[in-house]
Scaffold this active site. Structure first.
Site, PDB file in Angstrom:
ATOM      1  N   SER A  16      48.283  -9.439 -40.730  1.00 11.26           N
ATOM      2  CA  SER A  16      47.354  -8.232 -40.330  1.00 11.26           C
ATOM      3  C   SER A  16      46.271  -8.141 -40.881  1.00 11.26           C
ATOM      4  O   SER A  16      46.263  -8.482 -42.116  1.00 11.26           O
ATOM      5  CB  SER A  16      48.354  -7.004 -40.378  1.00 11.26           C
ATOM      6  OG  SER A  16      47.613  -5.825 -40.323  1.00 11.26           O
ATOM      7  N   TYR A  40      53.526  -1.831 -45.647  1.00 10.92           N
ATOM      8  CA  TYR A  40      53.363  -2.554 -44.795  1.00 10.92           C
ATOM      9  C   TYR A  40      52.050  -3.472 -45.078  1.00 10.92           C
ATOM     10  O   TYR A  40      52.060  -4.549 -45.248  1.00 10.92           O
ATOM     11  CB  TYR A  40      52.649  -1.849 -43.664  1.00 10.92           C
ATOM     12  CG  TYR A  40      52.467  -2.647 -42.216  1.00 10.92           C
ATOM     13  CD1 TYR A  40      53.587  -3.136 -41.292  1.00 10.92           C
ATOM     14  CD2 TYR A  40      50.997  -3.228 -41.930  1.00 10.92           C
ATOM     15  CE1 TYR A  40      53.258  -4.031 -40.462  1.00 10.92           C
ATOM     16  CE2 TYR A  40      50.915  -3.969 -40.765  1.00 10.92           C
ATOM     17  CZ  TYR A  40      51.970  -4.396 -40.007  1.00 10.92           C
ATOM     18  OH  TYR A  40      51.630  -5.118 -38.881  1.00 10.92           O
TER      19      TYR A  40
END
Length: 247
Positions: free
Chosen positions: A133, A146
């Site tokens: 990501s 995350y």
């Protein structure tokens, strides 16, 4: 591949199946979506099999690989896409949310890669693609768990790539920006950013991420390893441009 029942994972499964590869559609919960992905692949003339497996557990990883090996033989292409979110400002983040995200988004990749690499090493060929990501290199409030997992994933990718390159194995990360999936469907400020901060002025479609994975999984990509390919519509390039001007 892991996390293949919907969103980016399903798009990658369809893309890889279109190259003639048999695909294992790994999933943890959504059996209906996984079976739909398999049906889509078969309707297009490909070969696929759904497999329920919790990759946060060693037994789940072993079940996934055993299913693939019994059905199709050696696993020489591995795509790690399984991921979850548990957003919360760091001061209020519970240990359970920290550990759940790190275990699913990072430690599970250790398990699958560790299982796959001996077979790839003996074959002198392998392709591992980890779905990261943009939050691995830049972040937002409330995503410390995350972001830490995705940053760790990039470091893991680089380190393992260096170790196995001489065996014909490549290890890379694809780092999407905002993608139209259920994972971000409920995050309104992220959706607003597609209309402001992203130079392309839209979110990506899962198929646009899948096409990048397809290239990295190909035999022709043998000299590309240990890197992160960012697919974010220009967001990283425009790090200091808060708004995109209108035409």
């Amino acid at each position: 591949m892991t996390g293949a029942s919907r969103g980016i994972g399903a798009a990658v499964a369809r893309e890889l199946a279109a190259t003639g590869r048999p695909v294992i559609v790994g999933f943890r919960q959504d059996e209906t979506a996984a079976k739909q992905t398999v049906a889509d692949i078969e309707r297009a003339g490909g070969t696929a099999l759904a497999c329920r497996a919790d990759v946060t557990e060693a037994d789940g990883v072993e079940a996934l690989f055993r299913t693939a090996e019994e059905a199709y033989g050696r696993v020489l292409v591995l795509v790690n896409n399984a991921g979850i979110r548990a957003d919360q400002v760091f001061a209020a983040m519970e240990p359970s949310d920290w550990h759940a995200v790190l275990d699913t988004n990072l430690s599970a990749v250790y398990r699958t890669m560790h299982r796959a690499l001996p077979v790839m090493s003996r074959a002198r060929f392998g392709r591992i693609v980890n779905i990261g990501s943009v939050l691995g290199s830049r972040s937002l409030p409330g995503v410390a768990n995350y972001a830490a997992a995705k940053a760790g994933l990039e470091g893991l990718t680089r380190s393992v790539a260096v170790e196995v390159a001489r065996r014909g194995i490549t290890v890379n990360t694809v780092a999407p920006g905002l993608v139209e999936t259920e994972l971000v469907a409920d995050v309104e400020f992220l959706r607003r950013s597609a209309r402001t901060a992203i130079p392309a002025r839209r979110a990506a479609q899962p198929a646009e991420i899948a096409s990048c994975v397809r290239f990295l999984a190909a035999p022709e990509a043998g000299y590309l390893t240990g890197t992160t390919i960012t697919v974010d519509g220009g967001l990283s390039a425009a790090a200091f441009v808060p708004h995109v001007p209108k035409d």
